[in-house]
Write a protein that holds these residues in place. Structure first.
Motif, short mmCIF file in Angstrom:
data_model
loop_
_atom_site.label_atom_id
_atom_site.label_comp_id
_atom_site.label_asym_id
_atom_site.label_seq_id
_atom_site.Cartn_x
_atom_site.Cartn_y
_atom_site.Cartn_z
N VAL A 1 11.18 -2.08 4.76
CA VAL A 1 9.90 -2.00 5.46
C VAL A 1 8.77 -1.77 4.45
CG1 VAL A 1 8.55 -0.62 7.10
CG2 VAL A 1 10.92 -1.22 7.62
N TYR A 2 8.96 -0.84 3.54
CA TYR A 2 7.92 -0.56 2.54
C TYR A 2 7.69 -1.76 1.63
CZ TYR A 2 7.90 4.43 3.75
OH TYR A 2 7.77 5.63 4.39
N TYR A 3 8.75 -2.47 1.26
CA TYR A 3 8.60 -3.65 0.41
C TYR A 3 7.77 -4.71 1.13
CZ TYR A 3 9.67 -7.41 -2.86
OH TYR A 3 9.55 -8.42 -3.77
N LEU A 4 8.11 -4.97 2.39
CA LEU A 4 7.40 -6.00 3.14
C LEU A 4 5.95 -5.60 3.40
CD1 LEU A 4 10.19 -7.00 5.67
CD2 LEU A 4 9.45 -8.26 3.64
N LEU A 5 5.68 -4.32 3.64
CA LEU A 5 4.30 -3.87 3.83
C LEU A 5 3.50 -3.99 2.53
CD1 LEU A 5 4.79 -0.78 6.14
CD2 LEU A 5 3.57 -2.89 6.70
N ALA A 6 4.10 -3.57 1.42
CA ALA A 6 3.40 -3.68 0.13
C ALA A 6 3.14 -5.14 -0.20
CB ALA A 6 4.22 -3.02 -0.97
N ASP A 7 4.08 -6.02 0.12
CA ASP A 7 3.90 -7.45 -0.11
C ASP A 7 2.79 -8.00 0.77
OD1 ASP A 7 4.41 -9.95 -1.21
OD2 ASP A 7 5.93 -10.44 0.29
N ALA A 8 2.72 -7.56 2.02
CA ALA A 8 1.70 -8.04 2.95
C ALA A 8 0.29 -7.70 2.46
CB ALA A 8 1.92 -7.45 4.34
N PHE A 9 0.14 -6.59 1.79
CA PHE A 9 -1.17 -6.18 1.29
C PHE A 9 -1.37 -6.53 -0.19
CE2 PHE A 9 -0.82 -3.49 5.06
CZ PHE A 9 -2.06 -3.72 5.64
N GLY A 10 -0.42 -7.25 -0.78
CA GLY A 10 -0.55 -7.65 -2.18
C GLY A 10 -0.48 -6.49 -3.15
N ARG A 11 0.31 -5.47 -2.83
CA ARG A 11 0.35 -4.27 -3.66
C ARG A 11 1.73 -4.03 -4.27
NH1 ARG A 11 -3.95 -0.73 -2.59
NH2 ARG A 11 -3.12 0.33 -4.40
N LEU A 12 2.55 -5.06 -4.40
CA LEU A 12 3.88 -4.88 -4.99
C LEU A 12 3.80 -4.45 -6.45
CD1 LEU A 12 5.94 -7.82 -3.50
CD2 LEU A 12 6.18 -5.39 -3.04
N GLU A 13 2.78 -4.90 -7.16
CA GLU A 13 2.66 -4.56 -8.58
C GLU A 13 2.45 -3.07 -8.80
OE1 GLU A 13 3.29 -6.52 -11.26
OE2 GLU A 13 3.90 -7.95 -9.74
N ASP A 14 2.03 -2.34 -7.76
CA ASP A 14 1.89 -0.89 -7.88
C ASP A 14 3.23 -0.22 -8.12
OD1 ASP A 14 -0.70 -1.44 -7.25
OD2 ASP A 14 -0.74 -0.30 -5.37
#
Length: 199
Positions: A121-134
């Motif tokens: 869930v956290y991975y998909l949410l971070a991906d949705a907001f373009g924040r995976l690089e964090d």
């Protein structure tokens, strides 16, 4: 021989037998690899380093079945994801309606899965907001951001001989050796008295 009944884990939703649960069991595999299996169902090209950092972020919560899963039907759970992950961790300042819509979209995407793992869930949410690089480890983020063109080698200048060191007047300052030694001896004496008195 009578059949051995497997122990059950209690969840807020239901009781799940150990053989059915997908909770991580130490010793089976690396924890990040375990959670990556579920993430790859929804994001086949998911980065293992980012998943590992998300696992580290979730920490001990992943060892408990109830806290390792996200219940999209529970409003307090989705509010907790919104407040603690989206707003606090990712620092998003979008309106609640935008954040709720993103959480609902991830819930819809994972609708077929009975267990909605927190890392996924956290991975998909971070991906949705373009924040995976964090969540990329800092050393790898720098290596990934480095330009691919080779930098020209710097030209070394001839080394100058070192100038002789100017004579310095040594000043002997009072040291802390004796006060620290006295404190250590005093503490050791007190500890010895306490140990002897407890026997």
């Amino acid at each position: 021989m009578p059949a051995v009944r497997q122990p059950a884990l209690q969840s807020s939703d239901s009781t799940i037998s150990v053989s059915q649960s997908r909770i991580f069991r130490p010793g089976e595999t690396d924890m990040a690899e375990y959670w990556a299996i579920d993430v790859h169902k929804y994001a086949p090209d998911a980065d293992a380093d980012i998943i590992a950092d998300l696992v580290c972020y979730c920490g001990i919560a992943l060892l408990n079945l109830d806290s390792a899963l996200v219940s999209f039907s529970d409003k307090t759970e989705t509010d907790r994801v919104k407040a603690n992950f989206l707003k606090k961790k990712l620092g998003l300042t979008d309106g609640d309606d935008v954040l709720d819509a993103a959480i609902a979209k991830v819930g819809e995407q994972m609708k077929a899965d009975r267990t909605k793992n927190r890392v996924t869930v956290y991975y998909l949410l971070a991906d949705a907001f373009g924040r995976l690089e964090d969540f990329r480890p800092k050393t790898k983020a720098k290596a990934k951001a480095a330009p691919t063109a080779a930098a020209p080698e710097p030209v070394m200048a001839a080394a100058k001989p070192a100038a002789p060191a100017a004579s310095r007047k040594l000043v002997k300052a009072p040291g802390l050796f004796w006060p620290l030694t006295a404190a250590l001896v005093a503490f050791g004496g007190i500890a010895a008295v306490i140990i002897a008195g407890s026997k």
